[in-house]
Scaffold this motif. Structure first.
Motif, short mmCIF file in Angstrom:
data_model
loop_
_atom_site.label_atom_id
_atom_site.label_comp_id
_atom_site.label_asym_id
_atom_site.label_seq_id
_atom_site.Cartn_x
_atom_site.Cartn_y
_atom_site.Cartn_z
N SER A 208 0.82 -1.21 0.00
CA SER A 208 0.00 0.00 0.00
C SER A 208 0.86 1.27 0.00
CB SER A 208 -0.90 -0.04 1.23
OG SER A 208 -1.47 1.19 1.47
N ASN A 211 1.34 2.70 -3.12
CA ASN A 211 0.06 3.00 -3.78
C ASN A 211 -0.46 1.88 -4.66
OD1 ASN A 211 -0.65 5.44 -2.69
ND2 ASN A 211 0.80 6.54 -4.02
N GLY A 245 1.82 2.69 5.57
CA GLY A 245 0.89 2.19 4.57
C GLY A 245 -0.40 1.60 5.12
N LYS A 275 -7.22 0.50 0.39
CA LYS A 275 -6.06 0.53 1.27
C LYS A 275 -6.29 -0.35 2.50
CE LYS A 275 -3.71 4.72 0.07
NZ LYS A 275 -2.54 3.97 -0.42
#
Ligand SMILES: Cc1ncc(C[n+]2csc(CCOP(=O)(O)OP(=O)(O)O)c2C)c(N)n1
Ligand SMILES: [Mg+2]
Length: 741
Positions: A208, A211, A245, A275
């Protein structure tokens, strides 16, 4: 703990009648979080069902009618997650998730969770998830794959499944889960310390942080204890609230309103932003770790009573009373009604059948499947484009690494649901270049450069396979599969077994391994033992000795994984990757032409190869051992020995009848096994040979020493050599060894 559980009925009614309830944890009202009165009652009903199932399982256990009494008491707040998440959001669950499962089942008509769970408790073969093989929570229609007892081992695959959701959308792959799904995965606070959990959570953050979308809610059900070991105060918050993250949300699982509010938040965040969320949910553990656990030996009476006073069911009752949704009598009546219902169903399940034959038990290890997996071959023009840069080499014989590379290229082109994942498999093309150039052709989404964590890599494969992918996972070296072994042994291989064949995680795990690397040596890059795979029921093990077989066997492995939903271990002998010659430099006898999928001569899983029909001697081997035996064969023939060479190709399943047939009419048999003697494949092979050989047939074996591989020139001292094979054979057939001409 049996008595406290048995007395729970009396204590509960007393507390409700007397209003002896825990104080409010917040000032939330049902309407503040968007819950209607009936929804709240519905959640409470679920909590009560879950509690009564726990109590009932302990009653059954008293008469040895139920086998696992580990329950959900104190964790019933997870009913909320059964409501908030869709039933198609795959759920990888902790064993205390009874309420979650019951509530989720309310999303679908025709579900019978009480009956189903009780069938599981009594190990009836009617149990719809495991068919009586284990007490597990699971349901095919509710997207709940059963989990094993190994704590935390389900986290890597949960992360893998989450990773595969957006991937399926991007690649337009037919997935099991809808494209806007979220994965949920819960586990205990002690389990959160396990390296498997830490690795998976780290992998989620690592992903995460870049991204890369990862819609997952990881729920830590923190009851502050793992069996008898207390979790340090605030440890879960300290450990997980600041992870790169990962979004951290805390809720009090004793309180339905707070849990509902925070779970909604977590769910929205994961679903809408793709996410990961770490949902830290406070719970308590009631009635000990399991029925057999004497909690009083490590917790004081006061501590136990204090925990019991914080029972989430009492908190829910308080909320219902506070907001005038139910009165005390209605709560007691509801409680009694559910108790009677559960007890009534318990009597019914006792009459249901059990597993009675080993055939029944085994039937789920590798069930025969009839699946329509008609794959259309890629158009020739599209293929030509893919191979445009390789036109010249394509027309010439090549080594195993190159042939594997082209085979992988064709497989990726042919199957949109295939991806390759592993350390450095992307631009670099792996340590040995086997995947070189594929990333340029198929992109980063199908050549996935993973982080350095074998548990997470295998988990990625397992989880994605749950969602309709056929992952080809690469483990960089055989020695490095060992630290992640359980993902294959305890997870991937057992899934069909514990789900009665309903869930599967088909995949091919490519592993570069075995010894004889020239000028290199060293144990970790030359590990020569396959024992770790050999005793795992249902696993297919391939070990080609040459590039042509490797290419066909890889195709068969993928086809078999697709058609039969099986896990295939594909061992690639590193020393043979670049080998071109057999007897002398430049003879090109170990180089082969590439056959396109159209010209493919499929090698069926388990099929052996026999070269020659000599009756004086048979050498049976595989991998490097077969290569060396082929070298030795030339010298042996010069001695006038009429021989045949048998390449096993697959170590599991072993097609015994083919091996027996291949040794028929042969006077002498030598087994050459490059692996360490103890637990090497030769043990199984010799057993088979001795069971079927004629008294006149003489058998010998040559295998690796029980030793690790040292560096440099000493690297091959403990492994069979061409010279040793020749010597062994000559001894066996009673001919004097002569010096090589
Ligand atoms: C890998 C592994 N090690 C040990 C165990 C034995 N074991 C079962 S449950 C448990 C404690 C788990 O505690 P926690 O994660 O807090 O979950 P809880 O039972 O408290 O809900 C242990 C040590 C196991 N199942 N798996
Ligand atoms: Mg715990």
């Amino acid at each position: 703990m049996q008595t406290r559980a048995a007395n729970f009925d009396i204590l509960f009614s007393k507390r409700i009648r007397e209003g002896d309830l825990p104080p409010p944890l917040n000032s939330l009202r049902p309407c503040d979080v968007g819950l209607s009165d009936s929804e709240l009652v519905d959640l409470f009903e679920t909590q009560l069902i879950s509690r009564h199932l726990d109590l009932q399982s302990r009653e059954l256990a008293k008469n040895k009618q139920s086998y696992y009494t580990i329950g959900s008491s104190g964790h019933e707040g997870n009913a909320v997650q059964g409501k908030v998440f869709r039933h198609t959001d795959m759920a990888f669950l902790h064993y205390r998730s009874g309420a979650l499962m019951i509530q989720r089942s309310k999303q679908l008509t025709g579900q019978t969770p009480i009956y189903d769970m009780l069938l599981s408790f009594v190990a009836s073969s009617d149990d719809p998830i495991s068919g009586g093989r284990h007490k597990v929570l699971g349901s095919k229609s509710l997207f709940i794959p059963p989990q094993t007892s190994t704590i935390a081992s389900h986290l890597p695959k949960a992360v893998g499944a989450a990773y595969s959701i957006p991937l399926a959308a991007t690649l337009n792959v037919d997935s099991t889960m809808p494209k806007d799904s979220v994965v949920l995965c819960n586990f205990g606070d002690a389990s959160a310390n396990h390296s498997t959990a830490q690795g998976a959570i780290n992998a989620a953050g690592w992903t995460s942080y870049q991204n890369i979308p990862l819609p997952i809610v990881l729920i830590c059900e923190d009851n502050g204890i793992g069996i008898s070991t207390t979790t340090p105060h605030n440890w879960i918050h300290a450990n997980f609230s600041q992870r790169g993250g990962i979004k951290y949300i805390a809720c009090n699982g004793l309180d339905l309103l707070d849990t509902y509010k925070k779970t909604l938040q977590a769910q929205h965040y994961a679903r809408d932003f793709h996410k990961p969320v770490f949902l830290h949910m406070k719970t308590v553990r009631l009635f000990g770790h399991a029925g057999s656990d004497a909690e009083s030996s490590y917790r004081s009476k006061e501590q136990i009573e204090q925990t019991e006073a914080d029972d989430p069911i009492l908190h829910s009752a308080r909320i219902l009373l506070e907001h005038n949704i139910l009165n005390p009598q209605q709560i007691i009546t509801l409680y009694q009604r559910i108790k009677e219902q559960v007890s009534h169903v318990a009597q019914q399940v006792l009459a249901r059948p059990k597993l009675t034959t080993i055939e029944q038990v085994k039937s789920a290890i590798a069930p025969q499947r009839e699946m329509s997996t008609s794959t259309t071959l890629v158009e020739e023009t599209a293929r030509e484009k893919l191979f445009s840069k390789e036109k010249l080499p394509l027309s010439k014989p090549q080594n195993m690494a190159r042939l594997l590379n082209w085979t992988l290229c064709d497989l990726l082109a042919q199957h949109p649901n295939v991806f390759i994942a592993g350390e450095d498999v992307g631009r670099k093309g792996g340590v040995y270049g086997v995947t070189k150039g594929l990333c340029e052709k198929f992109g980063k989404k199908r050549l996935i450069n993973t982080l350095l964590d074998e548990q997470s890599i295998l988990g990625l494969g397992i989880g994605a396979a749950h969602n309709g992918f056929l992952p080809i996972i690469e483990i960089q070296f055989l020695a490095y599969v060992h630290n992640a072994e359980d993902q294959i042994r305890g997870e991937a291989a057992t899934l069909p077994f514990f789900s009665n064949g309903q869930f599967s995680n088909p995949m091919v795990i490519r592993i570069a391994g075995l010894g004889y690397q020239k000028g290199f040596g060293g144990h970790f890059h030359n590990d020569n033992s396959l024992a770790v795979f050999r005793d795992i029921p249902g696993l297919v093990i391939a070990c080609p000795s040459n590039g042509q077989d490797a290419s066909e066997m890889l195709r068969s492995s993928v086809a078999f994984a697709l058609e039969q939903q099986r896990v295939v271990i594909f061992i690639e002998p590193i020393a043979l990757y670049m080998t071109k010659d057999l007897h002398q430099e430049g003879d090109g006898l170990w180089s082969f032409n590439y056959t396109s999928p159209r010209q493919s001569q499929r090698i069926e899983v388990g099929d052996i190869a026999q070269h020659g029909t000599g009756t004086e001697l048979a050498i049976i081997s595989y991998g490097n051992g077969f290569y060396l035996s082929s070298q030795a064969a030339k010298i042996l023939e010069q001695h006038g020995i009429m021989l045949r060479l048998i390449d096993l190709r697959w170590l599991a399943p072993l097609k015994e009848e083919q091996v027996i047939e291949a040794m028929r009419g042969v006077e002498h048999i030598l087994v050459v096994d490059e692996c360490r003697e103890t637990a090497s494949f030769s043990e199984q092979l010799l057993t088979l040979i001795y069971q079927h050989k004629l008294p006149s047939q003489q058998v010998a074996r040559l295998c690796g020493e029980d030793c690790f591989v040292p560096l440099a020139g000493a690297a091959t001292l403990g492994m069979p050599s061409k010279e040793q094979i020749i010597e062994c054979c000559l001894k066996l057939v009673n001919k004097e060894p002569q010096h090589e001409q």
